[in-house]
Design an enzyme around this catalytic site. Structure first.
Site, PDB file in Angstrom:
ATOM      1  NE  ARG A 106      -4.230  -1.781   1.875  1.00 57.37           N
ATOM      2  CZ  ARG A 106      -5.193  -2.035   2.734  1.00 57.37           C
ATOM      3  NH1 ARG A 106      -5.138  -1.549   3.959  1.00 57.37           N
ATOM      4  NH2 ARG A 106      -6.234  -2.771   2.381  1.00 57.37           N
ATOM      5  CE  LYS A 115     -20.301 -15.243   7.718  1.00 58.05           C
ATOM      6  NZ  LYS A 115     -20.449 -14.281   8.822  1.00 58.05           N
ATOM      7  N   GLY A 134      -8.567  -9.643  -0.376  1.00 57.54           N
ATOM      8  CA  GLY A 134      -7.281 -10.092   0.172  1.00 57.54           C
ATOM      9  C   GLY A 134      -6.785 -11.425  -0.352  1.00 57.54           C
ATOM     10  N   GLY A 152     -13.327  -3.747   0.962  1.00 62.90           N
ATOM     11  CA  GLY A 152     -14.713  -3.291   1.137  1.00 62.90           C
ATOM     12  C   GLY A 152     -15.110  -2.241   0.131  1.00 62.90           C
TER      13      GLY A 152
END
Length: 404
Positions: free
Chosen positions: A36, A211, A361, A384
């Site tokens: 990053r 999920k 990730g 996200g």
């Protein structure tokens, strides 16, 4: 609509506030992965090369009590950044006050300063007050007062309305100062935006992870946009349950079976599910395992897609012109159940005639492990944020950037 970027700004002699995403893993003062930091270098170097004064700030981790601050200082990041830039980085160990103001005032053109973790402002005098993550207007105004221009290059937090992105932007607008995107932010908007709004076809989305609930919004948004949606990972078995396929002890969200049914009804043959699975007796790498097609017997749980599914997915992907991948195909962190994810990653790296975008990730870790990162068009820096972008949501950090 095109956004103002750092290259549109007059930078010489200006105090350029830059929100970067330096939320990197740090243990005992040692940075585990500096990707990053490296991703922000093009924008930082551009400001420095044009004689701007780069005032950098970022959050690091979550701070809910005074004790949390001890291991979450950005000082190690300043040291790594200095090495990467091959020049000194002024580190200011506070987030507001005279020490910070004086340090910024003394900056020379082409110099760089990093101040302390913005999330330190979430705990004041031992109390959890969320000034930063709650987008305290006065904090945003204060930080905005420190500079002449604001460049947001932190896509990873673009889905959050924090004082250090949306708050500063709002205050800059009130003061008549420009708010622009950095090169990393520009790239994310370009590739993810084009994939969602005007993809080259066929457009295939690969969605994995545990999920269905995490990806419902993405699937729903992409059903009208993608030509095929490949489903993998733990959420597969909620779809299996919706189709009446036995799932044994596999992961399932029973409260989402009806949702999965409606997605299958709406999507029809757009939805591509695995045809075989690697099943195991326990959730352990060395557990007894085998490949099965169709029903999964009691006492067995699916932990990866099988070889026929890998071939099936490759067949769907081979003619694709745009591919977005988010989420692993199996329990990627266990070697015996990582093959599906790695095979998909390797195949994506071979698609020379397609725009290939990877986010999340585990998917990112897979392509890096395979050494195919440089063969992909874009690796998103926002987990996200990229998911919410794919859902078609408005991201506060992007909305706050000036339009051209």
């Amino acid at each position: 609509m095109a956004k103002l970027t750092v290259s549109d700004l007059e930078l010489e002699g200006k105090k350029v506030l830059m929100r970067v995403d330096f939320n990197v893993p740090i243990k005992d003062g040692v940075i585990g992965d500096d990707n990053r930091i490296q991703a922000a270098l093009p924008t930082i170097n551009y400001v420095l090369d044009h004689d701007g004064k780069a005032v950098l700030f970022s959050h690091l981790g979550r701070i809910k009590k005074e004790d949390d601050k001890k291991g979450l200082s950005l000082r190690p990041v300043a040291e790594r950044l200095s090495n990467l830039l091959n020049k000194p980085v002024i580190f200011v160990p506070v987030t507001e006050g005279a020490q910070l103001e004086e340090a910024i005032d003394k900056m020379e053109n082409g110099s760089v300063l990093l101040f302390e973790n913005t999330r330190y402002e979430d705990v004041v005098d031992g109390e959890y007050v969320k000034r930063e993550s709650g987008n305290d207007a006065k904090l945003g105004e204060y930080w905005a007062s420190l500079g002449d221009e604001f460049v947001n290059d932190a896509f990873g937090t673009a889905h959050r309305s924090h004082a250090s992105n949306a708050g500063i932007a709002e205050a800059m607008h009130k003061a008549g100062k420009p708010v622009a995107a950095g090169f990393l932010m520009e790239k994310e908007i370009q590739f993810l935006g084009e994939a969602v709004n005007s993809p080259k076809r066929p457009f295939v989305a690969i969605l994995g992870g545990a999920k269905v609930s995490d990806k419902i919004g993405v699937i729903d948004n992409l059903l009208d946009k993608a030509d095929k949606i490949i489903i993998g990972g733990g959420m597969t078995y909620t779809f299996y349950a919706a189709k009446g396929i036995k799932i044994g002890g596999s992961l399932v969200e029973t409260d989402k079976i009806d949702t999965a049914k409606s997605i299958l009804d709406k999507g029809g043959d757009k939805i591509v599910l695995p045809v075989d699975n690697v099943v195991a007796t326990e959730f352990k790498n060395d557990a007894e395992h085998k490949v099965v097609e169709g029903d999964i017997d009691d006492g067995w749980m699916a932990l990866d897609i099988g070889p026929k599914s890998v071939d099936q997915f490759k067949d769907v992907l081979k003619d694709a012109k745009t591919v977005v991948w988010n989420g692993p195909m199996g329990v990627f962190e266990m070697e015996n159940f990582a093959k599906g994810t790695l095979e998909v990653g390797k195949f994506l790296g071979s698609l020379s005639d397609a725009t290939t975008i990877v986010g999340g990730g585990d998917s990112t870790a897979a392509v890096k492990q395979l050494g195919v990162s440089d063969k992909l068009t874009h690796i998103s820096t926002g987990g996200g944020a990229s998911l919410e972008y794919l859902e078609g949501k408005t991201l506060p950090g992007i909305a706050a950037i000036d339009n051209k």
